[in-house]
Design an enzyme around this catalytic site. Structure first.
Site, PDB file in Angstrom:
ATOM      1  CG  PHE A 148      19.802  47.698   5.531  1.00  0.00           C
ATOM      2  CD1 PHE A 148      19.407  46.420   5.928  1.00  0.00           C
ATOM      3  CD2 PHE A 148      20.394  47.840   4.275  1.00  0.00           C
ATOM      4  CE1 PHE A 148      19.603  45.310   5.120  1.00  0.00           C
ATOM      5  CE2 PHE A 148      20.591  46.733   3.453  1.00  0.00           C
ATOM      6  CZ  PHE A 148      20.196  45.462   3.886  1.00  0.00           C
TER       7      PHE A 148
ATOM      8  CE1 TYR B 173      16.383  39.278   7.552  1.00  0.00           C
ATOM      9  CE2 TYR B 173      15.728  39.464   9.845  1.00  0.00           C
ATOM     10  CZ  TYR B 173      15.400  39.336   8.502  1.00  0.00           C
ATOM     11  OH  TYR B 173      14.088  39.275   8.120  1.00  0.00           O
TER      12      TYR B 173
ATOM     13  CG  ASN C 283      10.309  44.001   3.314  1.00  0.00           C
ATOM     14  OD1 ASN C 283      10.218  43.404   4.380  1.00  0.00           O
ATOM     15  ND2 ASN C 283      11.281  43.790   2.456  1.00  0.00           N
TER      16      ASN C 283
ATOM     17  CE  LYS D 235      10.695  40.763   6.426  1.00  0.00           C
ATOM     18  NZ  LYS D 235      11.687  41.614   5.722  1.00  0.00           N
TER      19      LYS D 235
ATOM     20  CB  THR E 243      13.477  44.067  -1.365  1.00  0.00           C
ATOM     21  OG1 THR E 243      13.952  42.759  -1.683  1.00  0.00           O
ATOM     22  CG2 THR E 243      13.864  44.415   0.057  1.00  0.00           C
TER      23      THR E 243
ATOM     24  CG  HIS F  57      12.246  36.362   5.144  1.00  0.00           C
ATOM     25  ND1 HIS F  57      13.396  36.964   4.687  1.00  0.00           N
ATOM     26  CD2 HIS F  57      12.483  35.025   5.148  1.00  0.00           C
ATOM     27  CE1 HIS F  57      14.302  36.010   4.441  1.00  0.00           C
ATOM     28  NE2 HIS F  57      13.768  34.828   4.713  1.00  0.00           N
TER      29      HIS F  57
ATOM     30  CD  GLU G 253      16.026  32.280   5.236  1.00  0.00           C
ATOM     31  OE1 GLU G 253      14.880  32.101   4.759  1.00  0.00           O
ATOM     32  OE2 GLU G 253      16.810  33.159   4.831  1.00  0.00           O
TER      33      GLU G 253
HETATM   34  P1  CMP Z   1      14.202  40.454   3.456  1.00  0.00           P
HETATM   35  O1  CMP Z   1      14.506  40.231   2.009  1.00  0.00           O
HETATM   36  O2  CMP Z   1      13.131  39.703   4.091  1.00  0.00           O
HETATM   37  O3  CMP Z   1      15.547  40.255   4.275  1.00  0.00           O
HETATM   38  C1  CMP Z   1      16.538  41.267   4.297  1.00  0.00           C
HETATM   39  C2  CMP Z   1      15.856  42.532   4.705  1.00  0.00           C
HETATM   40  O4  CMP Z   1      16.667  43.672   4.814  1.00  0.00           O
HETATM   41  C3  CMP Z   1      14.846  42.936   3.634  1.00  0.00           C
HETATM   42  O5  CMP Z   1      13.803  42.002   3.652  1.00  0.00           O
HETATM   43  C4  CMP Z   1      14.473  44.318   4.109  1.00  0.00           C
HETATM   44  O6  CMP Z   1      13.522  44.275   5.162  1.00  0.00           O
HETATM   45  C5  CMP Z   1      15.804  44.798   4.669  1.00  0.00           C
HETATM   46  N1  CMP Z   1      16.419  45.737   3.736  1.00  0.00           N
HETATM   47  C6  CMP Z   1      16.945  45.467   2.541  1.00  0.00           C
HETATM   48  N2  CMP Z   1      17.412  46.590   1.971  1.00  0.00           N
HETATM   49  C7  CMP Z   1      17.181  47.593   2.860  1.00  0.00           C
HETATM   50  C8  CMP Z   1      17.443  48.996   2.860  1.00  0.00           C
HETATM   51  N3  CMP Z   1      18.054  49.575   1.822  1.00  0.00           N
HETATM   52  N4  CMP Z   1      17.049  49.705   3.925  1.00  0.00           N
HETATM   53  C9  CMP Z   1      16.441  49.103   4.983  1.00  0.00           C
HETATM   54  N5  CMP Z   1      16.177  47.777   5.038  1.00  0.00           N
HETATM   55  C10 CMP Z   1      16.537  47.038   3.988  1.00  0.00           C
END
Ligand code: CMP
Length: 139
Positions: free
Chosen positions: A58, A50, A113, A10, A92, A116, A127
């Site tokens: 979020f 997404y 984070n 990311k 996550t 993915h 995807e």
């Molecule tokens: P990923 O699992 O790659 O795809 C969905 C994304 O949503 C996840 O990574 C995080 O980057 C984001 N995400 C999930 N939960 C939250 C949250 N509570 N606040 C902000 N971002 C979130």
């Protein structure tokens, strides 16, 4: 059991110079890279990728973040790929990610984070075809 998963390094991890270290973790864990590109998502493409999260509070933060800079998109091959890759990247929320996982090492927050990983075989297929044509996949 699948043998393919989809990943993105990311924008936060690219900005922080972690592409090489993350690819090294992926290779060392036994994943073969069968497709890879360095690219940047437009806001519209991030919203589409997404869209299952569009009701989440979020969502705007997520799509703004994911379109703010370059990413690496890749398809990885290994037995039990989806599950094993999720184990390699960790939770996550990086504060809950096990020691040595990619998010434990390189992620800064729940939103930013670092990587993915697909959460199911079905989503891995969706995807990978979002980002790659069949000619771009070298299995
Ligand atoms: P990923 O699992 O790659 O795809 C969905 C994304 O949503 C996840 O990574 C995080 O980057 C984001 N995400 C999930 N939960 C939250 C949250 N509570 N606040 C902000 N971002 C979130």
């Amino acid at each position: 059991m699948s043998n393919r998963t989809f990943t993105m390094i990311k924008p936060d991890a690219v900005e922080n110079g972690h592409i090489g270290a993350i690819l090294e973790k992926i290779n060392s864990a036994g994943f073969k890279i069968i497709a890879m590109k360095y690219t940047q998502l437009s806001l519209e493409k991030a919203e589409k990728f997404y869209e299952t999260h569009s009701d989440r509070p979020f969502f705007n933060e997520l799509v703004t973040f994911m379109s703010r800079g370059p990413i690496i998109a890749a398809i990885l091959e290994k037995d039990n790929a989806v599950e094993d890759f999720r184990e390699l990247i960790g939770s996550t929320n990086p504060s809950e990610a096990k020691e040595g996982t990619i998010r434990n090492l390189f992620a800064t927050s729940m939103g930013e984070n670092a990587v993915h990983g697909s959460d199911s075989d079905e989503n891995a297929k969706i995807e990978e075809s979002f980002h790659f044509t069949s000619e771009e996949i070298l299995s």
